[in-house]
Design a protein around this motif. Structure first.
Motif, PDB file in Angstrom:
ATOM      1  N   VAL A  31       9.933 -16.473  -5.516  1.00 37.01           N
ATOM      2  CA  VAL A  31       9.113 -15.758  -4.412  1.00 37.01           C
ATOM      3  C   VAL A  31       8.394 -14.777  -5.029  1.00 37.01           C
ATOM      4  O   VAL A  31       8.963 -13.560  -5.725  1.00 37.01           O
ATOM      5  CB  VAL A  31       9.974 -15.315  -3.398  1.00 37.01           C
ATOM      6  CG1 VAL A  31       9.200 -14.668  -2.068  1.00 37.01           C
ATOM      7  CG2 VAL A  31      10.724 -16.547  -2.795  1.00 37.01           C
ATOM      8  N   SER A  32       6.871 -14.837  -5.147  1.00 31.93           N
ATOM      9  CA  SER A  32       6.242 -13.650  -6.128  1.00 31.93           C
ATOM     10  C   SER A  32       6.351 -12.472  -5.340  1.00 31.93           C
ATOM     11  O   SER A  32       6.320 -11.661  -6.089  1.00 31.93           O
ATOM     12  CB  SER A  32       4.610 -14.349  -6.090  1.00 31.93           C
ATOM     13  OG  SER A  32       3.966 -14.494  -4.729  1.00 31.93           O
ATOM     14  N   ARG A  33       6.720 -12.350  -4.093  1.00 29.69           N
ATOM     15  CA  ARG A  33       6.615 -10.818  -3.604  1.00 29.69           C
ATOM     16  C   ARG A  33       8.035 -10.341  -3.943  1.00 29.69           C
ATOM     17  O   ARG A  33       8.339  -8.820  -3.783  1.00 29.69           O
ATOM     18  CB  ARG A  33       6.484 -10.983  -1.893  1.00 29.69           C
ATOM     19  CG  ARG A  33       5.094 -11.324  -1.726  1.00 29.69           C
ATOM     20  CD  ARG A  33       5.197 -11.619  -0.164  1.00 29.69           C
ATOM     21  NE  ARG A  33       6.270 -12.070   0.716  1.00 29.69           N
ATOM     22  CZ  ARG A  33       6.523 -13.332   0.833  1.00 29.69           C
ATOM     23  NH1 ARG A  33       5.681 -14.154   0.302  1.00 29.69           N
ATOM     24  NH2 ARG A  33       7.774 -13.398   1.712  1.00 29.69           N
ATOM     25  N   THR A  34       9.126 -10.999  -4.480  1.00 29.33           N
ATOM     26  CA  THR A  34      10.199 -10.374  -4.603  1.00 29.33           C
ATOM     27  C   THR A  34      10.181  -9.515  -5.792  1.00 29.33           C
ATOM     28  O   THR A  34       9.959  -9.729  -6.856  1.00 29.33           O
ATOM     29  CB  THR A  34      11.264 -11.545  -4.887  1.00 29.33           C
ATOM     30  OG1 THR A  34      11.432 -12.381  -3.849  1.00 29.33           O
ATOM     31  CG2 THR A  34      12.710 -10.836  -5.375  1.00 29.33           C
ATOM     32  N   GLN A  35      10.888  -8.085  -5.472  1.00 32.97           N
ATOM     33  CA  GLN A  35      10.925  -7.193  -6.629  1.00 32.97           C
ATOM     34  C   GLN A  35      12.473  -6.891  -6.943  1.00 32.97           C
ATOM     35  O   GLN A  35      12.476  -6.389  -8.004  1.00 32.97           O
ATOM     36  CB  GLN A  35      10.175  -6.057  -5.968  1.00 32.97           C
ATOM     37  CG  GLN A  35       8.631  -5.984  -5.806  1.00 32.97           C
ATOM     38  CD  GLN A  35       8.124  -6.545  -7.285  1.00 32.97           C
ATOM     39  OE1 GLN A  35       8.169  -5.907  -8.266  1.00 32.97           O
ATOM     40  NE2 GLN A  35       7.176  -7.527  -7.245  1.00 32.97           N
ATOM     41  N   ASP A  62      10.122 -18.514   1.562  1.00 25.65           N
ATOM     42  CA  ASP A  62       9.395 -19.429   1.001  1.00 25.65           C
ATOM     43  C   ASP A  62      10.079 -20.541   0.400  1.00 25.65           C
ATOM     44  O   ASP A  62      11.324 -20.255   0.027  1.00 25.65           O
ATOM     45  CB  ASP A  62       8.583 -18.721  -0.231  1.00 25.65           C
ATOM     46  CG  ASP A  62       7.453 -17.971   0.365  1.00 25.65           C
ATOM     47  OD1 ASP A  62       7.207 -17.863   1.643  1.00 25.65           O
ATOM     48  OD2 ASP A  62       6.870 -17.024  -0.455  1.00 25.65           O
ATOM     49  N   ALA A 110      10.891  -7.191  -1.101  1.00 26.28           N
ATOM     50  CA  ALA A 110       9.536  -6.965  -1.555  1.00 26.28           C
ATOM     51  C   ALA A 110       9.418  -5.440  -2.382  1.00 26.28           C
ATOM     52  O   ALA A 110       8.461  -5.303  -3.226  1.00 26.28           O
ATOM     53  CB  ALA A 110       8.627  -6.910  -0.623  1.00 26.28           C
ATOM     54  N   GLU A 111      10.423  -4.659  -2.413  1.00 28.06           N
ATOM     55  CA  GLU A 111      10.394  -3.328  -2.940  1.00 28.06           C
ATOM     56  C   GLU A 111      11.556  -3.493  -4.014  1.00 28.06           C
ATOM     57  O   GLU A 111      12.338  -4.090  -3.913  1.00 28.06           O
ATOM     58  CB  GLU A 111      10.790  -2.249  -2.062  1.00 28.06           C
ATOM     59  CG  GLU A 111       9.873  -2.086  -0.668  1.00 28.06           C
ATOM     60  CD  GLU A 111      10.530  -3.086   0.293  1.00 28.06           C
ATOM     61  OE1 GLU A 111      11.854  -3.243   0.377  1.00 28.06           O
ATOM     62  OE2 GLU A 111       9.687  -3.677   1.194  1.00 28.06           O
ATOM     63  N   HIS A 140      12.740  -6.374   6.012  1.00 26.32           N
ATOM     64  CA  HIS A 140      11.951  -6.091   4.876  1.00 26.32           C
ATOM     65  C   HIS A 140      12.176  -7.340   3.666  1.00 26.32           C
ATOM     66  O   HIS A 140      11.585  -7.275   2.696  1.00 26.32           O
ATOM     67  CB  HIS A 140      12.462  -4.762   4.098  1.00 26.32           C
ATOM     68  CG  HIS A 140      14.023  -4.597   3.886  1.00 26.32           C
ATOM     69  ND1 HIS A 140      14.810  -4.678   4.685  1.00 26.32           N
ATOM     70  CD2 HIS A 140      14.392  -5.001   2.238  1.00 26.32           C
ATOM     71  CE1 HIS A 140      16.157  -4.572   3.869  1.00 26.32           C
ATOM     72  NE2 HIS A 140      15.691  -4.619   2.618  1.00 26.32           N
ATOM     73  N   THR A 157      12.182 -10.819   1.540  1.00 27.57           N
ATOM     74  CA  THR A 157      11.233 -11.654   1.286  1.00 27.57           C
ATOM     75  C   THR A 157      11.810 -13.195   1.492  1.00 27.57           C
ATOM     76  O   THR A 157      11.389 -14.205   1.473  1.00 27.57           O
ATOM     77  CB  THR A 157      10.783 -11.823  -0.062  1.00 27.57           C
ATOM     78  OG1 THR A 157      11.553 -11.513  -0.990  1.00 27.57           O
ATOM     79  CG2 THR A 157      10.058 -10.324   0.040  1.00 27.57           C
TER      80      THR A 157
END
Length: 151
Positions: free
Chosen positions: A104-108, A66, A130-131, A42, A44
């Protein structure tokens, strides 16, 4: 194989790599990144920022994910804060972290763990998901065990 057995096997493998006389830290770190990616699909981004000189910018590598900033200033973002404070940074929502560096744009969510050798901060192990709240307590505890093995 259950998660605990997988983590224990990964620690044993890390110990074996550290005993290879020809292996350097970057090679060991690269293989650890590969193991962590298999344990944490999971994620990123997983990798290291190394601290070649105390108090100076942290240098990228090795990592999976990335492209990332080549350097992170001491005290900046999650990684730089981890280095400056020499303390684990557990950020459940990066959007609420003052000074977050959005590489990293998906990283939460993100966890950064300092690796200290003697009195010197050697590197920071950083994992991103990512979550929001993408890492549970077990993940963080095992991340600490991996980081401690590199100290």
């Amino acid at each position: 194989m259950n998660a605990t057995a997988a983590y224990q096997e990964a620690l044993a493998q890390l110990d074996q790599w550290r005993e290879v006389p020809e292996a350097d830290d970057v090679a060991v770190m690269a293989n650890l990144v590969a193991i962590l990616k298999s344990l944490w699909p999971h994620c990123t981004w997983i990798g290291f920022y190394r601290a070649p000189f105390a108090g100076q910018d942290l240098v990228l590598g090795p990592f999976w994910g990335d492209p990332a900033p080549l350097v992170v200033p001491w005290g900046s973002g999650v990684i730089g804060s981890c280095a400056q404070e020499r303390a684990v940074q557990i950020v459940g929502a990066v959007s609420r972290f003052a000074g977050y560096i959005p590489a990293v744009s998906r990283t939460q969510s993100e966890v950064a763990w300092p690796i200290i050798r003697g009195t010197h901060l050697y590197a920071v192990l950083d994992c991103q998901a990512a979550e929001e709240n993408g890492f549970d307590l077990a993940d963080i505890e095992w991340m600490g065990k991996f980081a401690d093995r590199l100290s």
